[in-house]
Design an enzyme around this catalytic site. Structure first.
Site, short mmCIF file in Angstrom:
data_model
loop_
_atom_site.label_atom_id
_atom_site.label_comp_id
_atom_site.label_asym_id
_atom_site.label_seq_id
_atom_site.Cartn_x
_atom_site.Cartn_y
_atom_site.Cartn_z
N GLU A 160 41.45 -8.50 21.62
CA GLU A 160 40.42 -9.52 21.33
C GLU A 160 39.77 -9.26 19.98
N ARG B 237 38.60 -6.59 34.94
CA ARG B 237 37.93 -7.59 34.09
C ARG B 237 38.94 -8.29 33.18
N SER B 238 39.92 -7.54 32.69
CA SER B 238 40.95 -8.13 31.85
C SER B 238 41.68 -9.26 32.57
N TRP C 102 52.36 -7.53 23.92
CA TRP C 102 51.09 -7.02 24.49
C TRP C 102 50.37 -8.09 25.30
N ILE C 103 51.11 -8.85 26.09
CA ILE C 103 50.49 -9.98 26.77
C ILE C 103 50.05 -9.60 28.19
N ARG D 214 36.03 -12.87 24.31
CA ARG D 214 35.23 -11.83 23.64
C ARG D 214 33.81 -11.81 24.20
N GLY E 149 49.71 -16.15 25.17
CA GLY E 149 50.56 -15.46 24.19
C GLY E 149 50.23 -15.86 22.76
N LEU F 223 30.87 16.30 32.54
CA LEU F 223 31.61 16.63 33.76
C LEU F 223 32.49 17.86 33.59
N GLY F 224 32.56 18.39 32.37
CA GLY F 224 33.42 19.55 32.14
C GLY F 224 34.86 19.26 32.54
P1 TGC Z 1 40.49 -18.21 9.08
O1 TGC Z 1 40.91 -18.87 7.81
O2 TGC Z 1 39.26 -17.39 9.11
O3 TGC Z 1 40.36 -19.31 10.22
C1 TGC Z 1 41.38 -20.25 10.47
C2 TGC Z 1 40.71 -21.42 11.17
O4 TGC Z 1 40.15 -20.95 12.40
C3 TGC Z 1 38.71 -21.10 12.37
N1 TGC Z 1 38.16 -19.89 13.00
C4 TGC Z 1 37.63 -19.91 14.23
N2 TGC Z 1 37.42 -20.92 15.08
C5 TGC Z 1 36.86 -20.62 16.26
N3 TGC Z 1 36.52 -19.35 16.60
C6 TGC Z 1 36.72 -18.32 15.77
N4 TGC Z 1 36.41 -17.08 16.15
C7 TGC Z 1 37.30 -18.57 14.52
N5 TGC Z 1 37.65 -17.78 13.46
C8 TGC Z 1 38.17 -18.62 12.55
C9 TGC Z 1 38.34 -21.22 10.90
O5 TGC Z 1 37.13 -21.92 10.75
C10 TGC Z 1 39.53 -21.99 10.38
O6 TGC Z 1 39.39 -23.33 10.79
P2 TGC Z 1 39.97 -24.54 9.88
O7 TGC Z 1 39.60 -25.75 10.64
O8 TGC Z 1 39.25 -24.39 8.56
O9 TGC Z 1 41.43 -24.30 9.78
O10 TGC Z 1 41.73 -17.39 9.64
P3 TGC Z 1 42.37 -16.05 9.15
O11 TGC Z 1 43.85 -16.22 9.25
O12 TGC Z 1 41.78 -15.62 7.83
O13 TGC Z 1 41.94 -15.01 10.30
C11 TGC Z 1 40.65 -14.63 10.55
C12 TGC Z 1 40.62 -13.53 11.63
C13 TGC Z 1 41.18 -12.22 11.09
C14 TGC Z 1 39.15 -13.35 11.98
C15 TGC Z 1 41.42 -13.97 12.89
O14 TGC Z 1 42.77 -14.05 12.60
C16 TGC Z 1 41.25 -13.03 14.04
O15 TGC Z 1 40.30 -13.19 14.81
N6 TGC Z 1 42.16 -12.03 14.25
C17 TGC Z 1 42.14 -11.18 15.41
C18 TGC Z 1 43.21 -11.65 16.38
C19 TGC Z 1 42.84 -11.42 17.81
O16 TGC Z 1 41.70 -11.20 18.15
N7 TGC Z 1 43.81 -11.52 18.70
C20 TGC Z 1 43.53 -11.44 20.10
C21 TGC Z 1 44.72 -11.88 20.91
S1 TGC Z 1 44.38 -12.25 22.58
C22 TGC Z 1 43.99 -10.78 23.28
O17 TGC Z 1 43.87 -9.79 22.67
C23 TGC Z 1 43.78 -10.83 24.73
S2 TGC Z 1 43.38 -9.32 25.44
C24 TGC Z 1 42.64 -9.94 26.82
C25 TGC Z 1 42.39 -9.03 27.91
O18 TGC Z 1 43.32 -8.41 28.48
O19 TGC Z 1 41.20 -8.97 28.31
P1 FAD Z 2 47.42 -4.36 13.87
O1 FAD Z 2 46.98 -5.73 13.54
O2 FAD Z 2 48.75 -3.90 13.40
O3 FAD Z 2 46.30 -3.34 13.37
C1 FAD Z 2 46.54 -1.91 13.23
C2 FAD Z 2 45.30 -1.32 12.58
O4 FAD Z 2 45.15 -1.89 11.28
C3 FAD Z 2 44.01 -1.63 13.34
O5 FAD Z 2 43.12 -0.56 13.24
C4 FAD Z 2 43.45 -2.83 12.56
O6 FAD Z 2 42.06 -2.99 12.71
C5 FAD Z 2 43.85 -2.44 11.15
N1 FAD Z 2 43.90 -3.59 10.26
C6 FAD Z 2 44.65 -4.71 10.38
N2 FAD Z 2 44.41 -5.55 9.37
C7 FAD Z 2 43.46 -4.96 8.61
C8 FAD Z 2 42.77 -5.34 7.43
N3 FAD Z 2 42.98 -6.54 6.86
N4 FAD Z 2 41.88 -4.48 6.91
C9 FAD Z 2 41.62 -3.29 7.50
N5 FAD Z 2 42.23 -2.88 8.63
C10 FAD Z 2 43.15 -3.71 9.16
N6 FAD Z 2 47.35 -10.32 22.74
C11 FAD Z 2 47.52 -11.57 23.25
O7 FAD Z 2 47.84 -12.50 22.51
N7 FAD Z 2 47.37 -11.82 24.57
C12 FAD Z 2 47.04 -10.84 25.46
O8 FAD Z 2 46.89 -11.11 26.64
C13 FAD Z 2 46.86 -9.52 24.96
N8 FAD Z 2 46.57 -8.50 25.82
C14 FAD Z 2 46.52 -7.21 25.35
C15 FAD Z 2 46.38 -6.15 26.26
C16 FAD Z 2 46.37 -4.85 25.78
C17 FAD Z 2 46.26 -3.72 26.76
C18 FAD Z 2 46.43 -4.58 24.41
C19 FAD Z 2 46.37 -3.16 23.89
C20 FAD Z 2 46.59 -5.61 23.51
C21 FAD Z 2 46.64 -6.94 23.97
N9 FAD Z 2 46.86 -8.01 23.10
C22 FAD Z 2 47.03 -9.29 23.57
C23 FAD Z 2 47.12 -7.75 21.69
C24 FAD Z 2 45.87 -7.46 20.87
O9 FAD Z 2 45.12 -8.62 20.65
C25 FAD Z 2 46.33 -6.84 19.54
O10 FAD Z 2 46.80 -5.53 19.84
C26 FAD Z 2 45.21 -6.76 18.52
O11 FAD Z 2 44.86 -8.05 18.07
C27 FAD Z 2 45.59 -5.89 17.30
O12 FAD Z 2 46.87 -6.20 16.84
P2 FAD Z 2 47.96 -5.03 16.57
O13 FAD Z 2 48.02 -4.20 17.81
O14 FAD Z 2 49.18 -5.68 16.09
O15 FAD Z 2 47.32 -4.13 15.46
#
Ligand code: TGC
Ligand code: FAD
Length: 397
Positions: free
Chosen positions: A376, A103-104, A175-176, A256, A143, A351-352
């Protein structure tokens, strides 16, 4: 007796039957789910334990996913199927019933790589990349995360600077997913004008990908570090519609959403496995399934799986009508991944000792779901996102 009440208890063929969720789907949605389920059962399930053990994911799967029509299936045009969101979710569920790594792959290709180009790209970028990505002839990655900035991508250090008409990118992404397989990477970088996105062919000089090894989770998935050293790109590589951090965050909403359904696939498969096992395993002279403690576990897991499914369908219907708010996506991702992980772990207990081997799926699913809980947006980020919606106060920083 009321005609609407079934007179005698019948054994369900699947726990979700109790929720009657299948009949809430239209025929197209049911057909798509059945097609993906069959593909997973015949082509992927027989190999998945081996891929997990050897930490590989064959590249040729991309073409097969392309033929199946799941890559970017919820996008319109450019060789994409243009299905509704619920159908996309159901496909994610069926794929993750095989393994979260499968799925990823599909999430990253369709919802992150392709969606970023589809939503923010130029017509030329769309024509060049989307058809090949939809057919699986090319593989994409996304990325955003960096070694020091995962939950807080606003702090990213990857930098894009202008040099004449070109852009030059330097930085590291961590972690990409699909990094080492990818032909093209969507890379997010800071510029003097704020965050911008770039379509980077991975053959570009200065770009390298390094596989991350020794993973205990998501082993049937390629995870990489991307290094960009003086990567020179023409002006046309910039995603013209992407302005600021909201652009990458909007792509995350798409992936997500798929996870809201997907995680339930891992839970469903774990529960099916546990049900089968407890029916045939004899302990203290009777089948394990006949004991009250086992039935309590099975019943509680069924309730959580069904509630997760109702939530996923409810959010899917909202997405298909008026669209979802980010905090609604957070709510679904938080709940369904958390509950799926609980279910997979609980199934393992039933499943033990057999549950610790790759012969049975629950512990593999549980290990995978540790990544799904983290990527995510971690569960903590989604709690804070819901907290912000409830209080109006952002507690991230
Ligand atoms: P913040 O000030 O809240 O927002 C900045 C600007 O972004 C807008 N915004 C959004 N827009 C669309 N969708 C959302 N979910 C949005 N969340 C915020 C917001 O309105 C603002 O817009 P503007 O026009 O006013 O500038 O930003 P912040 O820096 O305080 O961060 C908020 C936070 C913590 C929720 C955000 O940074 C966050 O979601 N952090 C988590 C990062 C994350 O999920 N990374 C994932 C990386 S990719 C991945 O993991 C792929 S794994 C895939 C796989 O293998 O399946
Ligand atoms: P951190 O941000 O360092 O967090 C560590 C801990 O601190 C967590 O428990 C977190 O919830 C907690 N924490 C952080 N900030 C706060 C706060 N303000 N208050 C309380 N708790 C907090 N990223 C991509 O861009 N593209 C990809 O394709 C991608 N694929 C991935 C595949 C895998 C298998 C994995 C494991 C990760 C992947 N990621 C990808 C990265 C993923 O999105 C990040 O790992 C995730 O966003 C968390 O970041 P971090 O690992 O740096 O943890």
């Amino acid at each position: 007796m009321s005609a609407s009440v079934v007179s005698s208890p019948e054994v369900c063929s699947t726990p979700l039957e109790l929720f009657d969720t299948d009949r809430r789907l239209d025929q197209d949605e049911r057909d798509i789910a059945a097609t993906v389920r069959k593909f997973v059962d015949t082509k992927l399930r027989p190999n998945i334990a081996e891929w997990f053990e050897s930490a590989t994911l064959p590249r040729e799967l991309a073409r097969q996913f392309g033929e199946l029509g799941v890559l970017g299936m919820h996008l319109d045009g450019y060789g994409c199927a243009g299905t509704n969101a619920v159908s996309y979710g159901l496909a994610c569920l069926e794929l993750e019933a095989g393994d979260s790594g499968l799925r990823s792959f599909v999430s990253v290709q369709g919802s992150l790589s392709m969606f970023s180009i589809h939503r923010y790209g130029s017509e030329q970028q769309k024509q060049e990349w989307l058809p090949q990505l939809a057919s699986g002839h090319a593989i994409g990655c996304f990325g955003l995360t960096e070694p020091d900035f995962g939950s807080n991508p606003a702090g990213m250090r990857t930098r894009a600077r202008r040099d004449g008409k070109d852009w030059v990118l330097d930085g590291t992404k961590m972690w990409i997913t699909n990094g080492n397989l990818a032909d093209v990477a969507t890379v997010w970088a800071q510029t003097d004008e704020g965050v911008r996105g770039f379509v980077v062919p991975t053959a570009t000089k200065g770009f390298s990908a390094h596989a991350i090894h020794k993973k205990l989770s998501l082993r049937a998935s390629v995870t990489s570090e991307l290094v960009l050293e003086g990567v020179r790109l023409p002006a046309s590589a910039e995603l013209p519609g992407a302005r600021g951090l909201s652009a990458p965050l909007s792509c995350l909403n798409e992936a997500r959403f798929g996870i809201i359904f997907g995680a339930l696939g891992a839970a469903r498969d774990s529960l099916h496995t546990a049900l089968d096992y407890t029916r045939t395993r004899e302990v203290f002279g009777r089948s394990l399934s006949s004991y009250q403690l086992s039935q309590e576990k099975l019943a509680n897991m069924t309730v959580q799986l069904g509630l997760g499914m109702l939530l996923a369908l409810h959010l899917g219907r909202i997405k298909d009508s008026e669209g979802l708010r980010p905090e609604q996506v957070s709510l679904g991702k938080l709940n369904n991944v958390r509950e799926a992980l609980n279910i997979a772990r609980e199934c393992r207990t039933l499943l033990g000792a057999s549950g610790i081997t790759l012969e049975y799926s629950p512990l593999r699913h549980a290990n995978n779901l540790e990544s799904v809980l983290t990527y995510e947006g971690t569960s903590e980020m989604h709690l804070l996102s819901i907290g912000r919606a409830l209080t109006g106060q952002a507690a991230f920083r």
